[in-house]
Motif scaffolding. Structure first.
Motif, mmCIF file in Angstrom:
data_model
loop_
_atom_site.group_PDB
_atom_site.id
_atom_site.type_symbol
_atom_site.label_atom_id
_atom_site.label_comp_id
_atom_site.label_asym_id
_atom_site.label_seq_id
_atom_site.Cartn_x
_atom_site.Cartn_y
_atom_site.Cartn_z
ATOM 1 N N ALA A 200 56.754 58.438 52.325
ATOM 2 C CA ALA A 200 56.833 57.752 51.071
ATOM 3 C C ALA A 200 55.411 57.902 50.234
ATOM 4 N N MET A 201 55.496 58.052 49.032
ATOM 5 C CA MET A 201 54.235 57.970 48.270
ATOM 6 C C MET A 201 54.369 56.481 47.568
ATOM 7 N N GLY A 202 52.891 56.017 47.351
ATOM 8 C CA GLY A 202 52.737 54.593 46.840
ATOM 9 C C GLY A 202 51.969 54.849 45.567
ATOM 10 N N VAL A 203 52.208 53.846 44.854
ATOM 11 C CA VAL A 203 50.968 53.571 43.668
ATOM 12 C C VAL A 203 50.483 52.401 43.663
ATOM 13 N N ALA A 204 49.229 52.120 43.165
ATOM 14 C CA ALA A 204 48.608 50.711 43.032
ATOM 15 C C ALA A 204 47.812 50.874 41.640
ATOM 16 N N TYR A 205 47.984 49.702 40.897
ATOM 17 C CA TYR A 205 47.236 49.473 39.459
ATOM 18 C C TYR A 205 46.319 48.114 39.881
ATOM 19 N N ARG A 206 45.378 48.218 38.931
ATOM 20 C CA ARG A 206 44.530 46.975 39.106
ATOM 21 C C ARG A 206 44.014 46.699 37.739
ATOM 22 N N THR A 207 43.596 45.359 37.504
ATOM 23 C CA THR A 207 42.375 45.059 36.531
ATOM 24 C C THR A 207 41.748 43.802 36.923
ATOM 25 N N TYR A 208 41.055 43.208 35.931
ATOM 26 C CA TYR A 208 40.354 42.016 36.151
ATOM 27 C C TYR A 208 40.559 41.080 35.293
ATOM 28 N N PHE A 209 40.551 39.559 35.512
ATOM 29 C CA PHE A 209 40.265 38.610 34.507
ATOM 30 C C PHE A 209 39.682 37.621 34.689
ATOM 31 N N THR A 210 38.867 36.793 33.921
ATOM 32 C CA THR A 210 38.423 35.633 34.200
ATOM 33 C C THR A 210 39.367 34.515 34.421
ATOM 34 N N THR A 211 38.928 33.831 35.442
ATOM 35 C CA THR A 211 39.910 32.749 35.894
ATOM 36 C C THR A 211 39.126 31.438 36.865
ATOM 37 N N PRO A 212 39.280 30.281 36.779
ATOM 38 C CA PRO A 212 38.867 29.314 37.423
ATOM 39 C C PRO A 212 39.032 29.576 38.866
ATOM 40 N N ARG A 213 39.949 30.462 39.214
ATOM 41 C CA ARG A 213 40.490 30.657 40.841
ATOM 42 C C ARG A 213 39.384 31.799 41.302
ATOM 43 N N HIS A 214 38.510 32.021 40.779
ATOM 44 C CA HIS A 214 37.536 33.266 41.061
ATOM 45 C C HIS A 214 36.870 33.122 42.671
ATOM 46 N N ASP A 215 36.875 31.797 43.107
ATOM 47 C CA ASP A 215 36.078 31.847 44.368
ATOM 48 C C ASP A 215 37.276 31.524 45.368
#
Ligand SMILES: Cc1cc2nc3c(=O)[nH]c(=O)nc-3n(C[C@H](O)[C@H](O)[C@H](O)COP(=O)(O)OP(=O)(O)OC[C@H]3O[C@@H](n4cnc5c(N)ncnc54)[C@H](O)[C@@H]3O)c2cc1C
Length: 437
Positions: A200-215
């Protein structure tokens, strides 16, 4: 010194490539290549580590490092304390339907009870500099254009490189070359190591966003990933994640572990998935700090043979991403280490035959270490993507605590051989004996 009547000629530009040689050439300074180069250099071998970009450079990733990776870092003498810039996390939060459960990383004899988060620009540079400090000759902006081979035997004898911004042609020679050039691995392809189409071949995508849950001290995986535009709302074999980065942002992404028969706009799917996050995450399109980027996940040892004709494949180049989770860094580093140990043994042999025998042990090492667990991982991905396999409970069954516990154990590949826990012992056993090619 030239006399007054002699003219100083400008230096002649070389038309033929310049040459250099080493005991081993490692192509690509990602986690796999830098780990291999570090362990090779530590034993005194002359290692050239060739990297096409210049550090610091970005690598698209979720930035999540499990206890398996922590072990490799500690083995390399890297300070993984929070004071040294690492964010520690305690475990994994699995979310399915309305149920959310937290599982702490187990404290085991072989692995520590915590994971880490770090941006790849930082992480990869740290590893490459560590390899260089151990004695590897790191050459940045060294874009490997192709293999040099012996015409008669077909064996690799080095690589041709475009060096620096001026792309000066250089040839580097070594009896052993390691392909650590990631998913696209042009070097392996040029040596006719093609991708297995039955994996099987997979894919993954990501980005970043500012959030109070950062820690957040837990890595968070949302298991019931669906395409909201699909009228049947079918489950996709994968999950979405939110990993707090500790710097005001979180890495948010999705990984689909089997793209067979699926042709979706992954960026759009991630955007729509983020828009459905609960209000506590404070997600808005304006909170996004970086473009959505992604790439393929080469899984399940999908490029073979892992050794032939003087060339070893490690990390993504050899398809070492886990088919159950999409985790790749730990396996990239471990395979780099296995390759280094194999090469050190081969180098100490006195005959060509002995060297070749030692090198041929590497694919078997990989299979023994991973084939069983990767087969289990495939099963886990199948369960995620085909809820009918879960029986009458269907997709809702994924939210059952007992199933979430099994999902956690299948995903993380952290077991104790002599554990008192029956599930732990069973998974350890299956992981060792499950068939794999
Ligand atoms: C969106 C996404 C999220 C992910 N999240 C995670 C995660 O959270 N945790 C995890 O463990 N794994 C994750 N992975 C997987 C992980 O990123 C990879 O498995 C890992 O980077 C593999 O390491 P590597 O060293 O084999 O290859 P790479 O990291 O790809 O490194 C290859 C290196 O080779 C260099 N190179 C390439 N071509 C040449 C050439 N011709 N000449 C010289 N150098 C060359 C590249 O510049 C690069 O430095 C994720 C993957 C994706 C796509």
């Amino acid at each position: 010194m030239p006399g007054p009547d002699q003219q100083v000629r400008p230096e002649r530009q070389p038309t033929a490539p310049t040459e250099d040689s080493a005991d081993v050439i490692v192509v690509g300074a990602g986690p796999a290549g830098s780990t291999a180069a570090y362990h090779l250099a530590r034993t005194g071998l002359d290692v050239l580590l060739l990297e096409k970009s210049a550090f610091p450079r970005e690598k698209v990733c979720g930035d999540g490092l499990t206890p398996r990776t922590v072990k490799q870092l500690v083995d390399m003498g890297i300070d993984v304390s929070e004071e040294a810039g690492w964010l520690h996390h305690r475990g994994l939060r699995l979310i399915s339907g309305h149920r959310s459960m937290e599982f702490d990383w187990p404290e085991l004899s072989a692995f520590p009870g915590h994971g880490l988060v770090r941006r790849r620009a930082d992480f990869d540079e740290l590893l490459a500099r560590k390899a260089a400090a151990a004695g590897a000759r790191l050459v940045e902006r060294a874009n490997v254009a192709g293999p040099l081979t012996d015409e008669r035997s077909g064996r690799i004898t080095g690589v041709s490189v475009k060096l620096g911004e001026e792309r000066r042609p250089v040839e580097y020679r070594a009896p052993i070359v390691v392909a650590a050039d990631g998913n696209s691995t042009r070097l392996s392809v040029a040596m006719k190591r093609y991708r297995r189409t039955d994996r099987a071949m997979g894919v993954a995508y990501r980005t970043y966003f500012t959030t109070p849950r950062h820690d957040d001290r837990y890595l968070e995986a949302w298991l019931d990933l669906r395409d909201s535009n699909d009228p049947a709302r079918r489950l996709l074999p994968g999950y979405a994640w939110v990993f707090g980065m500790g710097d005001g942002t979180a890495n948010v992404g999705l990984g689909v572990l089997d793209t067979t028969g699926t042709d979706l706009d992954w960026r759009d799917l991630l955007r729509r998935w983020c828009a459905d996050l609960p209000p506590g995450y404070a997600y808005t399109p304006e909170a996004v700090t970086e473009p959505i980027r992604g790439s393929a996940l080469p899984m399940g040892l999908n490029r073979q043979p892992h050794y032939a004709d003087g060339l070893l494949l490690i990390g993504d180049a050899g398809g070492t991403v886990s088919p159950g989770t999409g985790e790749g860094i730990a396996y990239a580093m471990e395979s780099g280490r296995y390759a280094a140990e194999t090469i050190v043994q081969a180098h100490a042999r006195r005959t060509d035959r002995g060297r070749e025998l030692a090198l041929r042990a590497y694919p078997q090492k990989l299979r023994s270490a991973y084939a069983g667990y990767f087969a289990l991982g495939r099963l886990a991905a199948d369960l995620l993507g085909r809820p009918r396999l879960l029986g009458a409970a269907g997709a809702a069954g994924l939210g059952h605590p007992a199933l979430l516990k099994v999902a956690f154990r299948l995903m993380v590949n952290l077991t104790e051989p002599n554990s008192k826990d029956a599930l732990d012992r069973l998974l350890h056993l299956i992981g060792r004996v499950a068939p794999g090619r």
